[in-house]
Design a protein around this motif. Structure first.
Motif, PDB file in Angstrom:
ATOM      1  N   PHE A   7       0.799  -2.270 107.550  1.00 31.12           N
ATOM      2  CA  PHE A   7       0.501  -2.490 106.143  1.00 31.12           C
ATOM      3  C   PHE A   7       1.683  -3.202 105.508  1.00 31.12           C
ATOM      4  O   PHE A   7       2.832  -2.928 105.828  1.00 31.12           O
ATOM      5  CB  PHE A   7       0.269  -1.163 105.409  1.00 31.12           C
ATOM      6  N   ASP A   8       1.371  -4.128 104.631  1.00 34.48           N
ATOM      7  CA  ASP A   8       2.378  -4.791 103.815  1.00 34.48           C
ATOM      8  C   ASP A   8       1.748  -5.004 102.447  1.00 34.48           C
ATOM      9  O   ASP A   8       0.546  -5.274 102.357  1.00 34.48           O
ATOM     10  CB  ASP A   8       2.786  -6.134 104.440  1.00 34.48           C
ATOM     11  N   VAL A   9       2.541  -4.875 101.394  1.00 38.62           N
ATOM     12  CA  VAL A   9       1.998  -5.096 100.050  1.00 38.62           C
ATOM     13  C   VAL A   9       1.524  -6.531  99.884  1.00 38.62           C
ATOM     14  O   VAL A   9       0.681  -6.805  99.036  1.00 38.62           O
ATOM     15  CB  VAL A   9       3.004  -4.714  98.939  1.00 38.62           C
ATOM     16  N   ALA A  23      -2.231  -6.383 116.176  1.00 37.80           N
ATOM     17  CA  ALA A  23      -2.418  -5.149 115.399  1.00 37.80           C
ATOM     18  C   ALA A  23      -3.591  -5.312 114.445  1.00 37.80           C
ATOM     19  O   ALA A  23      -4.076  -6.414 114.216  1.00 37.80           O
ATOM     20  CB  ALA A  23      -1.152  -4.835 114.604  1.00 37.80           C
ATOM     21  N   SER A  24      -4.016  -4.213 113.871  1.00 34.28           N
ATOM     22  CA  SER A  24      -4.999  -4.258 112.796  1.00 34.28           C
ATOM     23  C   SER A  24      -4.270  -4.043 111.479  1.00 34.28           C
ATOM     24  O   SER A  24      -3.197  -3.448 111.438  1.00 34.28           O
ATOM     25  CB  SER A  24      -6.079  -3.190 112.990  1.00 34.28           C
ATOM     26  N   VAL A  25      -4.858  -4.543 110.400  1.00 31.43           N
ATOM     27  CA  VAL A  25      -4.260  -4.410 109.068  1.00 31.43           C
ATOM     28  C   VAL A  25      -4.909  -3.220 108.365  1.00 31.43           C
ATOM     29  O   VAL A  25      -6.127  -3.139 108.263  1.00 31.43           O
ATOM     30  CB  VAL A  25      -4.459  -5.697 108.236  1.00 31.43           C
ATOM     31  N   ALA A  26      -4.076  -2.303 107.900  1.00 31.08           N
ATOM     32  CA  ALA A  26      -4.553  -1.133 107.166  1.00 31.08           C
ATOM     33  C   ALA A  26      -4.627  -1.453 105.674  1.00 31.08           C
ATOM     34  O   ALA A  26      -3.885  -2.307 105.176  1.00 31.08           O
ATOM     35  CB  ALA A  26      -3.625   0.055 107.400  1.00 31.08           C
ATOM     36  N   ALA A  27      -5.505  -0.751 104.974  1.00 33.88           N
ATOM     37  CA  ALA A  27      -5.682  -0.962 103.531  1.00 33.88           C
ATOM     38  C   ALA A  27      -4.534  -0.384 102.710  1.00 33.88           C
ATOM     39  O   ALA A  27      -4.331  -0.780 101.571  1.00 33.88           O
ATOM     40  CB  ALA A  27      -7.008  -0.355 103.076  1.00 33.88           C
ATOM     41  N   SER A  28      -3.790   0.558 103.297  1.00 26.63           N
ATOM     42  CA  SER A  28      -2.680   1.185 102.583  1.00 26.63           C
ATOM     43  C   SER A  28      -1.672   1.705 103.598  1.00 26.63           C
ATOM     44  O   SER A  28      -1.968   1.816 104.791  1.00 26.63           O
ATOM     45  CB  SER A  28      -3.178   2.359 101.728  1.00 26.63           C
ATOM     46  N   ALA A  29      -0.486   2.042 103.109  1.00 26.63           N
ATOM     47  CA  ALA A  29       0.526   2.637 103.984  1.00 26.63           C
ATOM     48  C   ALA A  29       0.028   3.971 104.536  1.00 26.63           C
ATOM     49  O   ALA A  29       0.258   4.300 105.693  1.00 26.63           O
ATOM     50  CB  ALA A  29       1.843   2.823 103.221  1.00 26.63           C
ATOM     51  N   THR A  30      -0.678   4.715 103.708  1.00 25.14           N
ATOM     52  CA  THR A  30      -1.237   5.991 104.147  1.00 25.14           C
ATOM     53  C   THR A  30      -2.216   5.785 105.289  1.00 25.14           C
ATOM     54  O   THR A  30      -2.171   6.491 106.297  1.00 25.14           O
ATOM     55  CB  THR A  30      -1.925   6.709 102.966  1.00 25.14           C
TER      56      THR A  30
END
Length: 75
Positions: A7-9, A23-30
């Motif tokens: 995750f990155d902002v 990698a896959s991109v997450a919607a949030s750091a959580t």
């Protein structure tokens, strides 16, 4: 194989890096940290403690999660 989530902002940065490393991109750091056995924290030193608090409050860090930070001078 490894299951990498990041995750990155800056979504464009996350998408570029994800493509480079598979990698896959997450919607949030959580979302990126939830269920992970290892969490690599790559933020400016001032953001380490708030990020870890957020992950803890949202239940993203398990009791066996290894958290590694590359931030210098955090204590």
């Amino acid at each position: 194989g490894a299951n990498l989530r990041l995750f990155d902002v800056k979504i464009e940065t996350a998408q570029t890096l994800a493509g480079e490393v598979g990698a896959s991109v997450a919607a949030s750091a959580t979302d990126a940290a939830r269920g992970a056995s290892v969490v690599l924290v790559c933020v400016k030193p001032a953001f380490v403690v708030p990020l870890l608090a957020l992950l803890h409050e949202n239940g993203a860090l398990g009791g066996e999660t290894l958290v590694v930070s590359i931030a210098a001078g955090v204590g």
